[in-house]
Design a protein around this motif. Structure first.
Motif, short mmCIF file in Angstrom:
data_model
loop_
_atom_site.label_atom_id
_atom_site.label_comp_id
_atom_site.label_asym_id
_atom_site.label_seq_id
_atom_site.Cartn_x
_atom_site.Cartn_y
_atom_site.Cartn_z
N SER A 92 3.99 -8.38 -4.88
CA SER A 92 3.23 -8.75 -3.68
C SER A 92 2.75 -7.51 -2.93
O SER A 92 1.59 -7.42 -2.54
CB SER A 92 4.07 -9.62 -2.75
OG SER A 92 4.29 -10.89 -3.32
N PHE A 93 3.64 -6.55 -2.74
CA PHE A 93 3.27 -5.32 -2.03
C PHE A 93 2.15 -4.57 -2.75
O PHE A 93 1.31 -3.94 -2.11
CB PHE A 93 4.48 -4.39 -1.86
CG PHE A 93 5.44 -4.82 -0.79
CD1 PHE A 93 4.99 -5.12 0.49
CD2 PHE A 93 6.78 -4.95 -1.07
CE1 PHE A 93 5.87 -5.52 1.49
CE2 PHE A 93 7.68 -5.36 -0.08
CZ PHE A 93 7.22 -5.65 1.20
N MET A 94 2.14 -4.64 -4.08
CA MET A 94 1.13 -3.94 -4.85
C MET A 94 -0.27 -4.50 -4.62
O MET A 94 -1.27 -3.85 -4.94
CB MET A 94 1.47 -3.97 -6.33
CG MET A 94 2.71 -3.16 -6.65
SD MET A 94 3.19 -3.31 -8.36
CE MET A 94 2.15 -2.07 -9.06
N LEU A 95 -0.36 -5.69 -4.07
CA LEU A 95 -1.65 -6.31 -3.80
C LEU A 95 -2.18 -5.99 -2.41
O LEU A 95 -3.33 -6.31 -2.08
CB LEU A 95 -1.56 -7.83 -3.99
CG LEU A 95 -1.23 -8.27 -5.42
CD1 LEU A 95 -0.97 -9.77 -5.45
CD2 LEU A 95 -2.32 -7.87 -6.39
N LEU A 96 -1.38 -5.36 -1.57
CA LEU A 96 -1.83 -5.03 -0.21
C LEU A 96 -3.04 -4.09 -0.17
O LEU A 96 -3.93 -4.29 0.66
CB LEU A 96 -0.67 -4.48 0.62
CG LEU A 96 0.43 -5.50 0.95
CD1 LEU A 96 1.58 -4.83 1.70
CD2 LEU A 96 -0.13 -6.67 1.73
N PRO A 97 -3.12 -3.08 -1.05
CA PRO A 97 -4.35 -2.26 -1.04
C PRO A 97 -5.61 -3.08 -1.37
O PRO A 97 -6.68 -2.82 -0.83
CB PRO A 97 -4.09 -1.20 -2.12
CG PRO A 97 -2.61 -1.11 -2.20
CD PRO A 97 -2.11 -2.50 -1.94
#
Length: 162
Positions: free
Chosen positions: A133-138
């Motif tokens: 999930s965090f990897m999709l923030l950018p």
């Protein structure tokens, strides 16, 4: 050479990510129409977009692969595949509207759905893999910035007609 079921699905997810990236790039025509658009002063240089999208799509592929590997149930894998498929379609559709149809105004409307699909991806992967999930923030941040750029393009150049 035979792939195990897990490898075949992981390979399919990576192939799908590559296909989305290729389709998006094929629809992105920076020809005379695009070059003639007035752009805001704060727009990144055109050369930066390739690196930005390559990084984002790489993070998406790694995110999807990581979540897929950690998914314990078939329903979770289906959720991952459906969320990425919807997002991939909306990403390609935005490029088609903006560059092929030459309708930044229509693309702006579609961008709300693209943005929502990224939020749903983040939320949909959260229980499976917080890191995914965090990897999709950018991606979410870039599409938000692209939305402001899209809006500025409309304000500087509109109205658009078919």
């Amino acid at each position: 050479f035979f792939f195990s079921s897990r490898r075949r699905h992981t390979r399919s997810l990576c192939d799908w990510s590559s296909d989305v990236c290729s389709s998006d790039l094929a629809l992105t025509d920076l020809g005379p129409w695009y070059q003639a658009l007035k752009q805001p002063d704060w727009k990144p240089p055109d050369a930066a977009f390739g690196s930005i999208w390559t990084t984002i799509f790489s993070l998406c592929a790694i995110s999807g692969w990581g979540a897929w590997q950690l998914a314990q149930y078939r329903s979770e894998k289906i959720r991952i595949a459906v969320l990425f498929a919807i997002n991939g379609f909306l990403n390609i559709f935005w490029s088609w509207l903006y560059f092929y149809m030459k309708r930044p105004d229509w693309a702006m409307t579609e961008l709300y759905f693209l943005w929502a699909s990224i939020v749903l991806l983040i939320l949909g992967l959260w229980r499976i893999s917080k890191m995914s999930s965090f990897m999709l923030l950018p991606y979410l941040a870039w599409v938000t910035a692209a939305g402001f750029l899209n809006l500025a393009t409309i304000e500087l150049n509109g109205p658009f007609v078919s």
